[in-house]
Design a protein around this motif. Sequence first.
Motif, short mmCIF file in Angstrom:
data_model
loop_
_atom_site.label_atom_id
_atom_site.label_comp_id
_atom_site.label_asym_id
_atom_site.label_seq_id
_atom_site.Cartn_x
_atom_site.Cartn_y
_atom_site.Cartn_z
N SER B 53 0.82 -1.21 0.00
CA SER B 53 0.00 0.00 0.00
C SER B 53 0.85 1.26 0.00
O SER B 53 0.33 2.37 -0.08
CB SER B 53 -0.92 0.00 1.23
N GLY B 54 2.15 1.10 0.10
CA GLY B 54 3.02 2.27 0.02
C GLY B 54 3.28 2.96 1.35
O GLY B 54 3.97 3.98 1.38
N VAL B 55 2.73 2.45 2.41
CA VAL B 55 3.04 3.02 3.72
C VAL B 55 4.54 2.88 3.99
O VAL B 55 5.20 3.81 4.42
CB VAL B 55 2.22 2.33 4.82
N ILE B 56 5.05 1.68 3.67
CA ILE B 56 6.49 1.47 3.69
C ILE B 56 6.99 1.69 2.27
O ILE B 56 6.69 0.92 1.37
CB ILE B 56 6.84 0.05 4.18
N GLN B 57 7.71 2.77 2.09
CA GLN B 57 8.14 3.13 0.74
C GLN B 57 9.33 2.31 0.29
O GLN B 57 9.45 1.98 -0.89
CB GLN B 57 8.52 4.62 0.69
N ALA B 58 10.24 2.02 1.21
CA ALA B 58 11.46 1.32 0.83
C ALA B 58 12.11 0.73 2.07
O ALA B 58 11.81 1.15 3.20
CB ALA B 58 12.42 2.28 0.14
N ASN B 59 12.96 -0.23 1.84
CA ASN B 59 13.79 -0.79 2.90
C ASN B 59 15.23 -0.61 2.46
O ASN B 59 15.65 -1.22 1.47
CB ASN B 59 13.48 -2.27 3.11
#
Lengths: 164, 164
Positions: B53-59
């Motif tokens: 959902s894009g809440v976490i954009q990247a790791n």
Amino acid sequence: MAKTAPEIALDAFDLAILKILQRDNATPQRTIGEAVNLSAPAVQRRIKRMEESGVIQANCAIVDPAKVGQPITIFVEVEVISETADLIDAAKAEFSATPEVQQCYYVTGEADFILVIVVATMADYEALTRRLFFGNNNVKKFRTFVAMDRVKVGLTVRLEAPGR
Amino acid sequence: MAKTAPEIALDAFDLAILKILQRDNATPQRTIGEAVNLSAPAVQRRIKRMEESGVIQANCAIVDPAKVGQPITIFVEVEVISETADLIDAAKAEFSATPEVQQCYYVTGEADFILVIVVATMADYEALTRRLFFGNNNVKKFRTFVAMDRVKVGLTVRLEAPGR
DNA sequence: CTCCTCACGAAACAAACTTGCAACTTGCAC
DNA sequence: GTGCAAGTTGCAAGTTTGTTTCGTGAGGAG
């Protein structure tokens, strides 16, 4: 006491690995190995070494502020009255301890501090200014810049090509 | 084409998980589960949902610029002459494509853009100004702030307490 | 020339992640 | 109040991934 800072030397392999991890640190070591022509254990050892030496400071998830109810990003230039060491340290400590302050830099030039602040509403920001700036006798003035577009956001560092 | 943005609702569990991942995304799911009182698979599903959902954009891995030969951080306020849509877009594109530009925001106030730049030497910065600013007819003026101390650096977002 | 150190690769091992399934809770219509 | 449907959870098995161990070969110092 002092954090271990073995000042490691990085070769082309390390830089190539960093380049991948900087974009996605969930990449399997085996995949990284194929990309840089190294075995998985070798990749693992290099990553561990870079973590211990502080080259890799952290591994973390980047959260979209807007998706968690904090859609407003604000820059603030802060100018202080007195630049004595203890007053500056006090300011650094206070800014660091404020969760809304995402980034804080002590700078040269026409301002002394530059802050990046993330908040939910302008009312929150207004409340924050009362606490951080108007409530601090050493703050001479501050200038606010509200971000309309987060064009490019990240902490990615340029890694020069192997041939150096 | 358009990025999938299902606009997910987050509960207290999600926020607690985010809080941990934001600090260290290498934390085992089992450990996270113990911390938030959930099973490992439940944690895994929530993380996956937040990534999709894009809440976490990247790791990603955070690299210390100084340890890779880029010890200088600089802020630049850029003021443009004309603010037509295409000129602004062109500027955004150019800044975004420049690897030394770590962050770029389009802002309101006395400046139009604020850039965070990371370079190895002041000579590099000088060369960059020639290309980005003096070489751009639409740049009216720019102000430079050199960081003496990176007091607080990160992209951590404040996550309000569960009780909401 | 020999010994020492160091980094790499292959394989075995341990740990974590991922998936399928049954049971539970929640919300809603009847 | 009752029953249905959707969503979420926990458990357990299967798979991938990360980690350690061991042996080998390439420099460098004595």
